[in-house]
Design a protein around this motif. Structure first.
Motif, PDB file in Angstrom:
ATOM      1  N   ALA A  66       0.831  -1.206   0.000  1.00  0.00           N
ATOM      2  CA  ALA A  66       0.000   0.000   0.000  1.00  0.00           C
ATOM      3  C   ALA A  66       0.864   1.254   0.000  1.00  0.00           C
ATOM      4  O   ALA A  66       0.589   2.231  -0.710  1.00  0.00           O
ATOM      5  CB  ALA A  66      -0.949  -0.006   1.202  1.00  0.00           C
ATOM      6  N   PHE A  67       1.917   1.233   0.793  1.00  0.00           N
ATOM      7  CA  PHE A  67       2.829   2.371   0.868  1.00  0.00           C
ATOM      8  C   PHE A  67       3.494   2.626  -0.489  1.00  0.00           C
ATOM      9  O   PHE A  67       3.605   3.773  -0.929  1.00  0.00           O
ATOM     10  CB  PHE A  67       3.886   2.115   1.938  1.00  0.00           C
ATOM     11  CG  PHE A  67       4.974   3.142   1.987  1.00  0.00           C
ATOM     12  CD1 PHE A  67       4.797   4.314   2.700  1.00  0.00           C
ATOM     13  CD2 PHE A  67       6.177   2.931   1.329  1.00  0.00           C
ATOM     14  CE1 PHE A  67       5.799   5.275   2.732  1.00  0.00           C
ATOM     15  CE2 PHE A  67       7.180   3.880   1.365  1.00  0.00           C
ATOM     16  CZ  PHE A  67       6.985   5.063   2.067  1.00  0.00           C
ATOM     17  N   SER A  68       3.924   1.562  -1.143  1.00  0.00           N
ATOM     18  CA  SER A  68       4.596   1.738  -2.438  1.00  0.00           C
ATOM     19  C   SER A  68       3.637   2.284  -3.481  1.00  0.00           C
ATOM     20  O   SER A  68       4.024   3.099  -4.331  1.00  0.00           O
ATOM     21  CB  SER A  68       5.198   0.407  -2.916  1.00  0.00           C
ATOM     22  OG  SER A  68       4.181  -0.528  -3.218  1.00  0.00           O
ATOM     23  N   TYR A  69       2.362   1.859  -3.410  1.00  0.00           N
ATOM     24  CA  TYR A  69       1.363   2.318  -4.378  1.00  0.00           C
ATOM     25  C   TYR A  69       0.991   3.779  -4.153  1.00  0.00           C
ATOM     26  O   TYR A  69       0.938   4.579  -5.093  1.00  0.00           O
ATOM     27  CB  TYR A  69       0.111   1.440  -4.286  1.00  0.00           C
ATOM     28  CG  TYR A  69      -1.020   1.892  -5.178  1.00  0.00           C
ATOM     29  CD1 TYR A  69      -0.970   1.664  -6.550  1.00  0.00           C
ATOM     30  CD2 TYR A  69      -2.122   2.559  -4.645  1.00  0.00           C
ATOM     31  CE1 TYR A  69      -2.007   2.083  -7.379  1.00  0.00           C
ATOM     32  CE2 TYR A  69      -3.157   2.982  -5.469  1.00  0.00           C
ATOM     33  CZ  TYR A  69      -3.094   2.752  -6.830  1.00  0.00           C
ATOM     34  OH  TYR A  69      -4.108   3.177  -7.651  1.00  0.00           O
ATOM     35  N   VAL A  70       0.744   4.142  -2.901  1.00  0.00           N
ATOM     36  CA  VAL A  70       0.239   5.482  -2.595  1.00  0.00           C
ATOM     37  C   VAL A  70       1.362   6.514  -2.485  1.00  0.00           C
ATOM     38  O   VAL A  70       1.233   7.642  -2.976  1.00  0.00           O
ATOM     39  CB  VAL A  70      -0.576   5.460  -1.283  1.00  0.00           C
ATOM     40  CG1 VAL A  70      -1.016   6.866  -0.886  1.00  0.00           C
ATOM     41  CG2 VAL A  70      -1.794   4.557  -1.431  1.00  0.00           C
ATOM     42  N   VAL A  71       2.468   6.142  -1.838  1.00  0.00           N
ATOM     43  CA  VAL A  71       3.496   7.123  -1.503  1.00  0.00           C
ATOM     44  C   VAL A  71       4.740   6.988  -2.386  1.00  0.00           C
ATOM     45  O   VAL A  71       5.125   7.919  -3.097  1.00  0.00           O
ATOM     46  CB  VAL A  71       3.904   7.003  -0.011  1.00  0.00           C
ATOM     47  CG1 VAL A  71       4.978   8.030   0.337  1.00  0.00           C
ATOM     48  CG2 VAL A  71       2.689   7.189   0.883  1.00  0.00           C
ATOM     49  N   GLU A  72       5.367   5.821  -2.355  1.00  0.00           N
ATOM     50  CA  GLU A  72       6.690   5.706  -2.967  1.00  0.00           C
ATOM     51  C   GLU A  72       6.658   5.861  -4.479  1.00  0.00           C
ATOM     52  O   GLU A  72       7.588   6.421  -5.077  1.00  0.00           O
ATOM     53  CB  GLU A  72       7.328   4.370  -2.577  1.00  0.00           C
ATOM     54  CG  GLU A  72       8.820   4.334  -2.788  1.00  0.00           C
ATOM     55  CD  GLU A  72       9.500   3.254  -1.968  1.00  0.00           C
ATOM     56  OE1 GLU A  72      10.727   3.123  -2.103  1.00  0.00           O
ATOM     57  OE2 GLU A  72       8.824   2.545  -1.202  1.00  0.00           O
ATOM     58  N   SER A  73       5.604   5.371  -5.134  1.00  0.00           N
ATOM     59  CA  SER A  73       5.524   5.505  -6.590  1.00  0.00           C
ATOM     60  C   SER A  73       5.458   6.974  -6.998  1.00  0.00           C
ATOM     61  O   SER A  73       6.017   7.365  -8.040  1.00  0.00           O
ATOM     62  CB  SER A  73       4.291   4.763  -7.120  1.00  0.00           C
ATOM     63  OG  SER A  73       3.092   5.336  -6.620  1.00  0.00           O
ATOM     64  N   ARG A  74       4.797   7.799  -6.195  1.00  0.00           N
ATOM     65  CA  ARG A  74       4.711   9.230  -6.502  1.00  0.00           C
ATOM     66  C   ARG A  74       6.036   9.945  -6.222  1.00  0.00           C
ATOM     67  O   ARG A  74       6.421  10.849  -6.951  1.00  0.00           O
ATOM     68  CB  ARG A  74       3.569   9.868  -5.712  1.00  0.00           C
ATOM     69  CG  ARG A  74       2.192   9.464  -6.244  1.00  0.00           C
ATOM     70  CD  ARG A  74       1.062   9.832  -5.291  1.00  0.00           C
ATOM     71  NE  ARG A  74      -0.232   9.643  -5.918  1.00  0.00           N
ATOM     72  CZ  ARG A  74      -0.862   8.461  -6.003  1.00  0.00           C
ATOM     73  NH1 ARG A  74      -0.293   7.379  -5.485  1.00  0.00           N
ATOM     74  NH2 ARG A  74      -2.030   8.358  -6.606  1.00  0.00           N
ATOM     75  N   LEU A  75       6.710   9.524  -5.165  1.00  0.00           N
ATOM     76  CA  LEU A  75       8.009  10.123  -4.870  1.00  0.00           C
ATOM     77  C   LEU A  75       9.056   9.730  -5.912  1.00  0.00           C
ATOM     78  O   LEU A  75      10.050  10.439  -6.092  1.00  0.00           O
ATOM     79  CB  LEU A  75       8.479   9.705  -3.475  1.00  0.00           C
ATOM     80  CG  LEU A  75       7.626  10.193  -2.296  1.00  0.00           C
ATOM     81  CD1 LEU A  75       8.234   9.738  -0.983  1.00  0.00           C
ATOM     82  CD2 LEU A  75       7.460  11.703  -2.310  1.00  0.00           C
ATOM     83  N   ALA A  76       8.836   8.605  -6.589  1.00  0.00           N
ATOM     84  CA  ALA A  76       9.763   8.160  -7.634  1.00  0.00           C
ATOM     85  C   ALA A  76       9.398   8.714  -9.006  1.00  0.00           C
ATOM     86  O   ALA A  76      10.131   8.484  -9.968  1.00  0.00           O
ATOM     87  CB  ALA A  76       9.795   6.631  -7.690  1.00  0.00           C
ATOM     88  N   SER A  77       8.276   9.441  -9.114  1.00  0.00           N
ATOM     89  CA  SER A  77       7.831  10.000 -10.393  1.00  0.00           C
ATOM     90  C   SER A  77       8.457  11.383 -10.564  1.00  0.00           C
ATOM     91  O   SER A  77       7.845  12.412 -10.232  1.00  0.00           O
ATOM     92  CB  SER A  77       6.297  10.085 -10.430  1.00  0.00           C
ATOM     93  OG  SER A  77       5.717   8.803 -10.321  1.00  0.00           O
ATOM     94  N   ILE A  78       9.663  11.422 -11.091  1.00  0.00           N
ATOM     95  CA  ILE A  78      10.450  12.662 -11.077  1.00  0.00           C
ATOM     96  C   ILE A  78       9.913  13.709 -12.044  1.00  0.00           C
ATOM     97  O   ILE A  78      10.324  14.867 -11.977  1.00  0.00           O
ATOM     98  CB  ILE A  78      11.930  12.371 -11.380  1.00  0.00           C
ATOM     99  CG1 ILE A  78      12.086  11.727 -12.759  1.00  0.00           C
ATOM    100  CG2 ILE A  78      12.528  11.488 -10.308  1.00  0.00           C
ATOM    101  CD1 ILE A  78      13.526  11.545 -13.163  1.00  0.00           C
TER     102      ILE A  78
END
Length: 390
Positions: A66-78
């Motif tokens: 859930a964290f990777s879907y909601v948070v980390e994927s957006r932080l990795a979208s440069i």
């Protein structure tokens, strides 16, 4: 000293103070699995405790997804603003799961089903607060979870049937605090970044619940509970490391590195003192006291602390948009981690299992740092467009 310099110093001091407070609040996230195992030891049978111990690991995996879907994927979208918010649908599911557990009499199956929703809500809610520096609401949420866990554990010591109620209500209250409106909208994750980040988390996160399921099958429920207990206790060291990773995914910060490294060292000292004083035996009961736990705990702490060496190059690679490269590297490291831990399990020794995890972490640090240096060299020789990276 000029007024501007003085103001800048005060600003840095405030930032460091709030970082420490928010970092300390991560203890509330770590105590939920520990409190759950502790309460279960007083309310459920041995086989049910073993199943719940595995469910705790599965819930942690669900929280990571859930964290990777909601948070980390957006932080990795440069290519975006990289803003995150706590989704209302996830908050509602977590609150509903908590209320059901609070209303229904203690039931091991129900608890196993509810745990993934509860932990996912906690992981995502805290991740959003840390990434967006929502420090004040995170303080309120952390107090709610910590107080609920403390009351629940104390009630469990007296074998009260309602011992699970305070902890799930504390989680519900924290979720409500984290659902308060924010002045920004979530960025839309880039499809490519989302796919690689989710694959990364699925591959790496599956190792530990699978490993604990094997421990349950081969060594029995007592060893499975002990593995979960030690992993949970040493997981306190993951609090500053996760905090550091979130901050570094957003932007490099020497201050956050120093604060987190200091917290890791302090946490190791505290854990060893608590074990010597017999606190963990008191909290986890027979599962902790019936086996030699000191050596596995030392190795588990070393394993967690070694993650500091992997966090720095990992965050640098993710921040630069190298999501595909990171996923490939982490998949290879996950295979190595599982093989080394399984080899330790073959000796029927939890200490050997944690030793395998430590060796795998040290190897991964070398691999990530080599990849980071290669990436820096490649960019210096042949600069790339952000959208071409991977």
């Amino acid at each position: 000293m000029s007024a501007g310099t003085e103001a800048s110093g005060r600003s840095r001091a405030r930032r460091a103070t709030m970082s420490l407070i928010t970092l300390a609040g991560g203890v509330s996230l770590a105590v939920v699995p520990a409190a759950t195992v502790s309460i279960s030891a007083r309310l459920f049978t041995g086989p049910e405790q073993g199943a719940i111990a595995v469910a705790v690991m599965v819930a942690t995996f669900a929280g990571q997804l859930a964290f990777s879907y909601v948070v980390e994927s957006r932080l990795a979208s440069i290519g975006t603003e990289r803003r995150v918010v706590f989704p209302r649908w996830l908050g509602a599911l977590a609150i509903l799961a908590g209320l059901v557990v609070a209303v229904v009499p203690p039931n091991a199956v129900l608890l196993c089903v509810a745990l993934p929703l509860l932990v996912a809500g906690l992981e995502v809610g805290r991740g959003v607060s840390v990434a967006e520096r929502l420090d004040r609401r995170e303080l309120v949420a952390s107090v709610a979870v910590g107080a609920g866990a403390l009351v629940g554990v104390l009630a469990g010591f007296f074998e009260q049937q309602w011992a699970l109620i305070p902890i799930v209500l504390g989680i519900a209250a924290a979720t409500l605090a984290r659902l308060l409106p924010v002045p920004h909208r979530a960025s839309r994750p880039e499809g490519r970044a989302l796919g690689w980040v989710m694959a990364d988390t699925a591959i790496t996160g599956a190792v530990y619940p699978l490993l604990n399921a094997m421990i349950l099958a081969w060594l029995g429920p007592a060893e499975a509970v002990l593995f979960t207990s030690i992993a949970t206790v040493s997981g306190l060291l993951a609090i500053p490391l996760n905090f550091l990773r979130l901050r570094l995914l957003k932007a490099p910060s020497t201050l956050d590195v120093v604060v987190s490294a200091t917290a890791v060292v302090g946490a190791v000292v505290v854990l060893l003192i608590l074990d010597v004083l017999g606190v963990f035996g008191f909290v986890f009961g027979e599962a902790w006291t019936s086996s030699d736990s000191l050596l596995p705990l030392l190795l588990a702490c070393a394993w967690r602390a070694a993650s500091l060496l992997t966090t720095l190059p990992f965050a640098a690679l993710r921040r630069s948009g190298r999501v595909a490269l990171v996923t490939v590297l982490r998949a290879a490291v996950s295979v190595l981690t599982f093989l080394l831990a399984a080899a330790g399990l073959a000796t029927q020794s939890l200490a050997a299992v944690f030793a395998g995890l430590l060796v795998a972490e040290l190897v991964s640090a070398v691999v990530y740092e080599a990849a980071r240096r290669r990436s820096v060299h490649d960019l210096a020789v042949r600069p790339e467009r952000p959208e071409a990276r991977g």
